[in-house]
Design a protein around this motif. Structure first.
Motif, PDB file in Angstrom:
ATOM      1  N   GLN A  10       0.848  -1.007   0.126  1.00 42.34           N
ATOM      2  CA  GLN A  10       0.141   0.067   0.071  1.00 42.34           C
ATOM      3  C   GLN A  10       1.036   1.377  -0.067  1.00 42.34           C
ATOM      4  O   GLN A  10       1.814   1.374   0.725  1.00 42.34           O
ATOM      5  CB  GLN A  10      -0.795   0.177   1.312  1.00 42.34           C
ATOM      6  N   SER A  11       0.598   2.318  -0.993  1.00 45.80           N
ATOM      7  CA  SER A  11       1.382   3.591  -1.068  1.00 45.80           C
ATOM      8  C   SER A  11       2.842   3.292  -1.498  1.00 45.80           C
ATOM      9  O   SER A  11       3.467   4.306  -1.215  1.00 45.80           O
ATOM     10  CB  SER A  11       1.145   4.383   0.557  1.00 45.80           C
ATOM     11  N   ALA A  12       2.974   2.287  -2.310  1.00 38.55           N
ATOM     12  CA  ALA A  12       4.179   1.872  -2.724  1.00 38.55           C
ATOM     13  C   ALA A  12       4.619   2.716  -4.059  1.00 38.55           C
ATOM     14  O   ALA A  12       5.823   2.650  -4.420  1.00 38.55           O
ATOM     15  CB  ALA A  12       4.615   0.608  -2.832  1.00 38.55           C
ATOM     16  N   GLY A  13       3.648   3.328  -4.578  1.00 36.60           N
ATOM     17  CA  GLY A  13       3.509   3.963  -5.992  1.00 36.60           C
ATOM     18  C   GLY A  13       3.165   3.108  -6.965  1.00 36.60           C
ATOM     19  O   GLY A  13       3.734   3.316  -8.207  1.00 36.60           O
ATOM     20  N   LYS A  14       2.452   2.078  -6.901  1.00 33.45           N
ATOM     21  CA  LYS A  14       2.127   1.190  -8.168  1.00 33.45           C
ATOM     22  C   LYS A  14       1.333   1.844  -9.235  1.00 33.45           C
ATOM     23  O   LYS A  14       1.685   1.945 -10.141  1.00 33.45           O
ATOM     24  CB  LYS A  14       1.328   0.097  -7.524  1.00 33.45           C
ATOM     25  N   SER A  15       0.308   2.556  -8.483  1.00 35.49           N
ATOM     26  CA  SER A  15      -0.667   3.202  -9.594  1.00 35.49           C
ATOM     27  C   SER A  15       0.034   4.438 -10.422  1.00 35.49           C
ATOM     28  O   SER A  15      -0.068   4.508 -11.375  1.00 35.49           O
ATOM     29  CB  SER A  15      -1.936   3.638  -9.039  1.00 35.49           C
ATOM     30  N   ALA A  16       0.816   5.117  -9.674  1.00 35.77           N
ATOM     31  CA  ALA A  16       1.576   6.322 -10.216  1.00 35.77           C
ATOM     32  C   ALA A  16       2.393   5.750 -11.395  1.00 35.77           C
ATOM     33  O   ALA A  16       2.851   6.394 -12.374  1.00 35.77           O
ATOM     34  CB  ALA A  16       2.295   6.956  -9.231  1.00 35.77           C
ATOM     35  N   LEU A  17       3.387   4.419 -10.932  1.00 33.84           N
ATOM     36  CA  LEU A  17       4.265   4.052 -11.661  1.00 33.84           C
ATOM     37  C   LEU A  17       3.483   3.531 -12.922  1.00 33.84           C
ATOM     38  O   LEU A  17       4.013   3.609 -14.236  1.00 33.84           O
ATOM     39  CB  LEU A  17       4.778   2.644 -11.053  1.00 33.84           C
ATOM     40  N   VAL A  18       2.300   2.725 -13.111  1.00 31.45           N
ATOM     41  CA  VAL A  18       1.564   2.423 -14.061  1.00 31.45           C
ATOM     42  C   VAL A  18       1.082   3.703 -14.970  1.00 31.45           C
ATOM     43  O   VAL A  18       1.396   3.649 -16.360  1.00 31.45           O
ATOM     44  CB  VAL A  18       0.006   1.678 -13.824  1.00 31.45           C
ATOM     45  N   GLU A  19       0.916   4.513 -14.517  1.00 35.20           N
ATOM     46  CA  GLU A  19       0.392   5.834 -15.410  1.00 35.20           C
ATOM     47  C   GLU A  19       1.755   6.590 -16.014  1.00 35.20           C
ATOM     48  O   GLU A  19       1.527   6.807 -17.150  1.00 35.20           O
ATOM     49  CB  GLU A  19      -0.158   6.973 -14.327  1.00 35.20           C
ATOM     50  N   ALA A  20       2.814   6.382 -15.124  1.00 39.24           N
ATOM     51  CA  ALA A  20       4.094   6.747 -16.080  1.00 39.24           C
ATOM     52  C   ALA A  20       4.357   6.069 -17.004  1.00 39.24           C
ATOM     53  O   ALA A  20       4.956   6.571 -18.019  1.00 39.24           O
ATOM     54  CB  ALA A  20       5.135   6.913 -14.839  1.00 39.24           C
ATOM     55  N   LEU A  21       4.322   4.775 -16.953  1.00 36.49           N
ATOM     56  CA  LEU A  21       4.413   3.703 -17.906  1.00 36.49           C
ATOM     57  C   LEU A  21       3.551   4.087 -19.274  1.00 36.49           C
ATOM     58  O   LEU A  21       4.115   4.086 -20.451  1.00 36.49           O
ATOM     59  CB  LEU A  21       4.405   2.097 -17.534  1.00 36.49           C
ATOM     60  N   MET A  22       2.341   4.428 -18.878  1.00 34.96           N
ATOM     61  CA  MET A  22       1.371   4.467 -19.955  1.00 34.96           C
ATOM     62  C   MET A  22       1.487   5.900 -20.333  1.00 34.96           C
ATOM     63  O   MET A  22       1.126   5.921 -21.756  1.00 34.96           O
ATOM     64  CB  MET A  22       0.083   3.987 -19.636  1.00 34.96           C
ATOM     65  N   GLY A  23       1.870   6.810 -19.888  1.00 29.55           N
ATOM     66  CA  GLY A  23       2.051   8.307 -20.382  1.00 29.55           C
ATOM     67  C   GLY A  23       0.852   8.929 -20.306  1.00 29.55           C
ATOM     68  O   GLY A  23       0.745  10.074 -20.709  1.00 29.55           O
ATOM     69  N   PHE A  24      -0.140   8.417 -19.415  1.00 30.74           N
ATOM     70  CA  PHE A  24      -1.527   9.262 -19.110  1.00 30.74           C
ATOM     71  C   PHE A  24      -2.045   8.855 -17.731  1.00 30.74           C
ATOM     72  O   PHE A  24      -1.612   7.837 -17.314  1.00 30.74           O
ATOM     73  CB  PHE A  24      -2.588   9.102 -20.177  1.00 30.74           C
ATOM     74  N   GLN A  25      -2.855   9.955 -17.074  1.00 30.75           N
ATOM     75  CA  GLN A  25      -3.228   9.475 -16.133  1.00 30.75           C
ATOM     76  C   GLN A  25      -4.665   9.039 -15.892  1.00 30.75           C
ATOM     77  O   GLN A  25      -5.733   9.715 -16.524  1.00 30.75           O
ATOM     78  CB  GLN A  25      -3.111  10.789 -15.038  1.00 30.75           C
ATOM     79  N   PHE A  26      -4.983   7.972 -15.073  1.00 35.09           N
ATOM     80  CA  PHE A  26      -6.490   7.649 -15.333  1.00 35.09           C
ATOM     81  C   PHE A  26      -6.823   6.893 -13.831  1.00 35.09           C
ATOM     82  O   PHE A  26      -7.914   6.809 -13.747  1.00 35.09           O
ATOM     83  CB  PHE A  26      -6.546   6.403 -16.243  1.00 35.09           C
ATOM     84  N   ASN A  27      -5.876   7.136 -12.877  1.00 36.74           N
ATOM     85  CA  ASN A  27      -6.294   6.063 -11.718  1.00 36.74           C
ATOM     86  C   ASN A  27      -6.373   7.284 -10.524  1.00 36.74           C
ATOM     87  O   ASN A  27      -6.047   8.360 -10.631  1.00 36.74           O
ATOM     88  CB  ASN A  27      -5.314   5.102 -11.449  1.00 36.74           C
ATOM     89  N   GLU A  28      -6.696   6.563  -9.286  1.00 34.97           N
ATOM     90  CA  GLU A  28      -6.587   7.487  -8.122  1.00 34.97           C
ATOM     91  C   GLU A  28      -5.383   6.947  -7.369  1.00 34.97           C
ATOM     92  O   GLU A  28      -5.182   5.978  -7.206  1.00 34.97           O
ATOM     93  CB  GLU A  28      -7.996   6.932  -7.277  1.00 34.97           C
ATOM     94  N   VAL A  29      -4.695   8.020  -6.994  1.00 33.94           N
ATOM     95  CA  VAL A  29      -3.374   7.781  -6.360  1.00 33.94           C
ATOM     96  C   VAL A  29      -3.377   8.654  -4.974  1.00 33.94           C
ATOM     97  O   VAL A  29      -4.058   9.472  -5.062  1.00 33.94           O
ATOM     98  CB  VAL A  29      -2.086   7.877  -7.320  1.00 33.94           C
ATOM     99  N   GLY A  30      -2.586   8.194  -4.099  1.00 35.56           N
ATOM    100  CA  GLY A  30      -2.281   8.998  -2.742  1.00 35.56           C
ATOM    101  C   GLY A  30      -2.063   7.698  -1.788  1.00 35.56           C
ATOM    102  O   GLY A  30      -1.913   6.628  -2.177  1.00 35.56           O
ATOM    103  N   GLY A  31      -1.994   8.400  -0.670  1.00 32.96           N
ATOM    104  CA  GLY A  31      -1.977   7.752   0.711  1.00 32.96           C
ATOM    105  C   GLY A  31      -3.098   6.682   0.971  1.00 32.96           C
ATOM    106  O   GLY A  31      -4.014   7.061   0.633  1.00 32.96           O
TER     107      GLY A  31
END
Length: 569
Positions: free
Chosen positions: A90-111
């Motif tokens: 939890q909060s390791a940065g998985k969703s943010a990493l996926v968004e960076a790999l894809m090049g667009f933001q689509f998910n909810e990220v945060g603590g």
């Protein structure tokens, strides 16, 4: 050659004599900063040209794979789409990493726990989509517009609508009193020109650790702690089920500083992939870790991760080190606090006035987010080079940044596609040969058709129809039992109605009957007497099965009538 590259080469030529003079004063093993700067500028210009060519080649490769995938689906041939399953704490940065790999933001990220349903991104290459085109396939999603001839519950949506739907699902599961997560995936199909056909699954974050000791102490825990353990097990089992897909690459997201400590994410990957032969380890938030090391030796030990290689010698790849900048691609906010649409925001940029390019609050579009990710990678590389020197930096540079991870995943996906080509192309060739043979046979049949042959075929069909019609009118039609049902006699035999059980071992009729249909009953009675059954009518009851209900036969009538007339033949 681009204008920037030409300018860079001219600048390098101008400073080359100075670089040579400085290098003569110093040792050859320690290149000067000016020489390194010149090399970086020239190399950067060359790298930009190579990157443009590589991007063009990559798009052509994606298009070829997409065509092959479409053909395999059209002819129902096995084609395994590469899949990547992302697991981490939890909060390791998985969703943010996926968004960076894809090049667009689509998910909810945060603590805290943000992802409560797995999100399956079905990436589909489309050369016409410079920006991602999003399609949400979920029965709970009511936004967007329906797609004609699409998958069930498929609706076209913007990335903002998809993000709002994910947030709504997370809030719904937060309020659920019976469960914290849901195993059913939120499926989002994205058409994009900068990504090959693949499936990327973002799983819920692992909450704490799940061990046998924790499970044994449940009865002595408080209700709040038992609820937390239940939530941890639920998240672990959900992520483990996704990670056990045999053909999927596991992206193990880890944010520890010590490789000797086994993280929860690595333990889960070991449960699904004992040798980690299909696991890629990624260490996130590098920008916050580099400043924690006091010396270059500590940084080198952390980046080289020799302990990880000793513990898992068959590890597929890694560790890669990434940094994803904070900030979201958000809709502009008006003076009254309401979200502004694109038309209004284009007229009024006051919402963004005075904000720096990377303010950590909002980006106006995904291009700014991608640029921020690239700047973060360059900043990490500069800091690592400053701590390790050029020689030490060369040993770890191929594992720094989101672009390095993306490059590795693209190569691995390419290998999987090549394996698919080796399996699918022979099947498609067989399909082509069979189709060509059928077409040739059809052409030959069409070429052989003449008016006389057509007339004879029509007469034969008409004659067959007339015979069948006459037989049907006469009542002699041979009907199919599975369509029109069984005859009455067949139903009686199959149903066992009014039939006494027969002992075939002691009955004199166990063998083939020695009588004919025109033999009368007297012949049968005499034969039975020779077999030791003289008083047959006392032991048995003979019945006429052609009547309903069945009629018992009289001895005198039976002796006079034939077997066929008595219904016994």
């Amino acid at each position: 050659m681009p204008r920037r590259a030409a300018a860079a080469l001219l600048w390098a030529a101008a400073v080359a004599p100075q670089c040579a003079a400085i290098a003569a004063k110093r040792t050859l093993s320690a290149p000067s900063a000016l020489t390194a700067a010149a090399r970086d500028v020239v190399g950067g210009a060359r790298d930009r040209d190579e990157d443009s060519e590589a991007a063009a080649n990559r798009e052509r490769l994606y298009e070829a794979y997409n065509s092959l995938h479409s053909l395999a689906n059209a002819y129902r041939k096995p084609f395994e789409v590469p899949a990547v399953v992302v697991v981490g704490a939890q909060s390791a940065g998985k969703s943010a990493l996926v968004e960076a790999l894809m090049g667009f933001q689509f998910n909810e990220v945060g603590g805290g726990t943000r992802t409560r349903r797995p999100i399956a991104l079905q990436m589909h290459y489309n050369a016409a989509c410079d920006e991602p085109a999003c399609y949400v396939m979920d029965d709970r999603f009511t936004g967007g517009t329906p797609v004609e001839d699409g998958a069930p519950h498929e609706r076209r949506a913007t990335l903002a609508e998809a993000r709002r739907f994910i947030e709504q699902e997370n809030r719904r599961l937060e309020r659920d009193a019976h469960r914290s997560f849901e195993a059913r995936e939120i499926v989002i199909r994205v058409e994009y020109r900068h990504c090959p056909n693949l499936v990327l699954v973002d799983t819920p974050g692992l909450v704490g650790d799940v061990t046998a000791a924790d499970e044994a102490d449940d009865n002595r825990d408080s209700p709040a702690r038992r609820g937390l353990k239940l939530q941890a097990r639920e998240a672990y089992e959900l992520a483990l089920a996704k990670a056990k897909q045999r053909q999927a690459i596991l992206l193990c997201v880890d944010d520890h500083n010590d490789w000797g400590l086994a993280s929860a994410a690595r333990r889960l990957c070991a449960d699904a992939d004992p040798t980690l032969a299909r696991t890629v380890v990624v260490n996130t938030k590098l920008d916050t870790k580099l400043v924690q090391f006091s010396g270059a030796r500590d940084v080198m030990r952390f980046l080289r991760a020799g302990v990880l290689g000793d513990l898992h010698p068959r590890l597929l790849a890694g560790p890669f080190f990434t940094s994803v900048p904070c900030g979201r691609v958000a809709a502009p906010i008006g003076a009254g606090g309401e979200a502004m649409d694109d038309a209004r925001s284009g007229e009024d940029d006051s919402w963004f006035a005075g904000a720096p390019a990377d303010d950590g609050v909002a980006y106006r579009q995904d291009a700014e987010f991608r640029a921020a990710v690239a700047r973060a990678a360059r900043a990490d590389a500069s800091l690592v080079r400053a701590k390790l020197g050029h020689q030490g930096f060369a040993g770890v540079s191929d594992r720094l940044g989101v672009h390095a991870l993306r490059r590795f995943l693209e190569k691995h996906v390419e290998r999987q596609y090549r394996a698919n080509v080796a399996r699918v192309v022979p099947l498609l060739r067989q399909e082509r040969q069979a189709t060509e043979s059928a077409l040739r046979a059809a052409d030959e049949e069409l070429a052989a058709l003449t008016p006389e042959r057509l007339r004879r075929s029509a007469e034969a069909i008409a004659d067959k129809f007339c015979r069948a019609l006459a037989a049907a009118v006469a009542g002699a039609v041979s009907a199919e039992t599975d369509v029109y049902g069984e005859r009455l006699a067949d139903e009686r035999v199959a149903g066992g109605a009014f039939l006494a059980p027969v002992d075939r071992t002691s009955s004199p009729f166990a063998e083939a009957s020695p009588f004919d249909a025109d033999d009368d009953g007297a012949v049968v009675v005499r034969w039975l007497a020779t077999q030791g059954h003289a008083d047959c009518f006392g032991a048995w009851a003979l019945s006429d099965a052609t009547k309903f209900p069945e009629r018992a036969l009289d001895e005198a009538d039976f002796k006079r009538a034939t077997l066929q007339a008595s219904g016994l033949w």
